[in-house]
Write a protein that holds these residues in place. Structure first.
Motif, mmCIF file in Angstrom:
data_model
loop_
_atom_site.group_PDB
_atom_site.id
_atom_site.type_symbol
_atom_site.label_atom_id
_atom_site.label_comp_id
_atom_site.label_asym_id
_atom_site.label_seq_id
_atom_site.Cartn_x
_atom_site.Cartn_y
_atom_site.Cartn_z
ATOM 1 N N GLU A 3 0.817 -1.199 0.000
ATOM 2 C CA GLU A 3 0.000 0.000 0.000
ATOM 3 C C GLU A 3 0.858 1.260 0.000
ATOM 4 O OE1 GLU A 3 -0.797 -2.454 2.449
ATOM 5 O OE2 GLU A 3 -2.345 -3.310 1.210
ATOM 6 N N ASP A 4 2.140 1.139 0.452
ATOM 7 C CA ASP A 4 3.022 2.298 0.533
ATOM 8 C C ASP A 4 3.462 2.780 -0.846
ATOM 9 O OD1 ASP A 4 2.776 2.106 3.230
ATOM 10 O OD2 ASP A 4 4.698 1.110 3.550
ATOM 11 N N LEU A 5 3.428 1.899 -1.818
ATOM 12 C CA LEU A 5 3.877 2.272 -3.154
ATOM 13 C C LEU A 5 2.819 3.152 -3.812
ATOM 14 C CD1 LEU A 5 5.278 -1.154 -4.320
ATOM 15 C CD2 LEU A 5 6.568 0.813 -3.514
ATOM 16 N N ARG A 6 3.281 4.185 -4.474
ATOM 17 C CA ARG A 6 2.363 5.088 -5.168
ATOM 18 C C ARG A 6 2.452 4.829 -6.663
ATOM 19 N NH1 ARG A 6 2.203 10.997 -3.141
ATOM 20 N NH2 ARG A 6 0.888 10.834 -4.939
ATOM 21 N N LEU A 7 1.353 5.012 -7.326
ATOM 22 C CA LEU A 7 1.346 4.833 -8.771
ATOM 23 C C LEU A 7 1.880 6.091 -9.430
ATOM 24 C CD1 LEU A 7 -2.085 3.088 -9.330
ATOM 25 C CD2 LEU A 7 0.139 2.039 -9.036
ATOM 26 N N ASP A 8 2.705 5.900 -10.445
ATOM 27 C CA ASP A 8 3.234 7.071 -11.141
ATOM 28 C C ASP A 8 2.271 7.512 -12.232
ATOM 29 O OD1 ASP A 8 3.592 5.257 -13.184
ATOM 30 O OD2 ASP A 8 5.747 5.534 -13.349
ATOM 31 N N ALA A 9 2.630 8.567 -12.931
ATOM 32 C CA ALA A 9 1.755 9.153 -13.955
ATOM 33 C C ALA A 9 1.453 8.160 -15.078
ATOM 34 C CB ALA A 9 2.393 10.412 -14.522
ATOM 35 N N MET A 10 2.434 7.329 -15.422
ATOM 36 C CA MET A 10 2.225 6.351 -16.489
ATOM 37 C C MET A 10 1.143 5.339 -16.091
ATOM 38 S SD MET A 10 5.074 3.857 -18.317
ATOM 39 C CE MET A 10 6.278 5.161 -18.337
ATOM 40 N N ALA A 11 1.181 4.889 -14.849
ATOM 41 C CA ALA A 11 0.184 3.934 -14.368
ATOM 42 C C ALA A 11 -1.186 4.596 -14.259
ATOM 43 C CB ALA A 11 0.611 3.364 -13.019
ATOM 44 N N GLU A 12 -1.220 5.833 -13.795
ATOM 45 C CA GLU A 12 -2.500 6.551 -13.686
ATOM 46 C C GLU A 12 -3.123 6.763 -15.065
ATOM 47 O OE1 GLU A 12 -4.288 7.060 -11.115
ATOM 48 O OE2 GLU A 12 -2.809 6.667 -9.553
ATOM 49 N N GLU A 13 -2.297 7.068 -16.060
ATOM 50 C CA GLU A 13 -2.799 7.240 -17.425
ATOM 51 C C GLU A 13 -3.351 5.914 -17.957
ATOM 52 O OE1 GLU A 13 -4.108 8.537 -20.952
ATOM 53 O OE2 GLU A 13 -3.497 9.790 -19.267
ATOM 54 N N TYR A 14 -2.652 4.821 -17.656
ATOM 55 C CA TYR A 14 -3.091 3.484 -18.058
ATOM 56 C C TYR A 14 -4.459 3.177 -17.448
ATOM 57 C CZ TYR A 14 -2.785 -1.611 -18.702
ATOM 58 O OH TYR A 14 -3.019 -2.912 -19.055
ATOM 59 N N LEU A 15 -4.623 3.466 -16.157
ATOM 60 C CA LEU A 15 -5.899 3.238 -15.487
ATOM 61 C C LEU A 15 -6.997 4.144 -16.056
ATOM 62 C CD1 LEU A 15 -4.592 2.817 -11.852
ATOM 63 C CD2 LEU A 15 -5.687 1.052 -13.246
ATOM 64 N N SER A 16 -6.631 5.357 -16.422
ATOM 65 C CA SER A 16 -7.604 6.264 -17.041
ATOM 66 C C SER A 16 -8.074 5.729 -18.387
ATOM 67 C CB SER A 16 -7.001 7.652 -17.229
ATOM 68 O OG SER A 16 -6.760 8.252 -15.990
ATOM 69 N N GLU A 17 -7.155 5.127 -19.152
ATOM 70 C CA GLU A 17 -7.533 4.528 -20.440
ATOM 71 C C GLU A 17 -8.504 3.376 -20.220
ATOM 72 O OE1 GLU A 17 -4.270 3.469 -23.055
ATOM 73 O OE2 GLU A 17 -3.118 5.191 -22.332
ATOM 74 N N ILE A 18 -8.243 2.569 -19.205
ATOM 75 C CA ILE A 18 -9.147 1.460 -18.906
ATOM 76 C C ILE A 18 -10.517 2.006 -18.499
ATOM 77 C CG2 ILE A 18 -9.616 -0.415 -17.274
ATOM 78 C CD1 ILE A 18 -6.652 -1.084 -17.346
ATOM 79 N N GLU A 19 -10.509 3.037 -17.674
ATOM 80 C CA GLU A 19 -11.781 3.609 -17.224
ATOM 81 C C GLU A 19 -12.583 4.175 -18.391
ATOM 82 O OE1 GLU A 19 -13.452 6.260 -13.539
ATOM 83 O OE2 GLU A 19 -11.378 6.555 -14.160
ATOM 84 N N ARG A 20 -11.923 4.847 -19.311
ATOM 85 C CA ARG A 20 -12.620 5.381 -20.501
ATOM 86 C C ARG A 20 -13.169 4.238 -21.359
ATOM 87 N NH1 ARG A 20 -8.469 9.210 -20.335
ATOM 88 N NH2 ARG A 20 -7.147 7.975 -21.690
ATOM 89 N N ALA A 21 -12.344 3.212 -21.561
ATOM 90 C CA ALA A 21 -12.780 2.090 -22.394
ATOM 91 C C ALA A 21 -13.901 1.295 -21.727
ATOM 92 C CB ALA A 21 -11.594 1.177 -22.694
ATOM 93 N N ALA A 22 -13.955 1.335 -20.394
ATOM 94 C CA ALA A 22 -14.928 0.533 -19.651
ATOM 95 C C ALA A 22 -16.245 1.262 -19.419
ATOM 96 C CB ALA A 22 -14.318 0.108 -18.317
ATOM 97 N N ALA A 23 -16.491 2.332 -20.144
ATOM 98 C CA ALA A 23 -17.726 3.106 -19.942
ATOM 99 C C ALA A 23 -18.978 2.257 -20.142
ATOM 100 C CB ALA A 23 -17.740 4.310 -20.879
ATOM 101 N N ALA A 24 -18.886 1.209 -20.966
ATOM 102 C CA ALA A 24 -20.053 0.363 -21.235
ATOM 103 C C ALA A 24 -20.324 -0.636 -20.111
ATOM 104 C CB ALA A 24 -19.855 -0.398 -22.541
#
Length: 131
Positions: A3-24
């Motif tokens: 839990e101590d590890l933080r996600l960097d910008a690359m990982a956050e962008e990856y998760l944002s892409e998944i969230e956009r694609a998962a709108a359905a």
């Protein structure tokens, strides 16, 4: 420790892409998918940190972690394929019921017309024979 590890910008962008694609996806399934992917990233980061503490700061390591997870579109497509078919409960029964009701009404109307027709014919033939 994971839990101590933080996600960097690359990982956050990856998760944002998944969230956009998962709108359905339904909201709860989308949140579950994002949590699962986030968890995989954090675990992979922890494994990278255990082999080399400086490894988690290296963008190449994060890029490798994300490429192992796969294309966000493919992840969402797999999640969509896992969803049960969305047939509302009793929709087939309701449709069949409506068809039966319409059929019954039509048959009653036809039967009523036949009965009236027979009655008219009876009256005409009876008056024709009486005269």
């Amino acid at each position: 420790m994971t839990e101590d590890l933080r996600l960097d910008a690359m990982a956050e962008e990856y998760l944002s892409e998944i969230e956009r694609a998962a709108a359905a996806l339904p909201v709860n399934r989308r949140a579950e998918l994002l949590a699962d992917v986030r968890s995989h990233i954090v675990v992979a980061q922890a494994e990278a940190a255990s082999s080399s503490p400086a490894g988690i700061e290296d963008p190449a390591v994060m890029s490798q972690i994300l490429s192992k997870l796969g294309d966000p579109e493919a992840i969402v497509a797999a999640a969509l394929a896992d969803l049960p078919s969305e047939i509302p409960p009793n929709s087939t029964a309701r449709t069949a019921s409506r068809v039966l009701v319409k059929t019954a009404v039509i048959l009653l109307l036809i039967g009523g017309l036949l009965l009236i027709g027979w009655f008219v014919l009876y009256v005409l033939f009876r008056s024709g024979h009486a005269g």
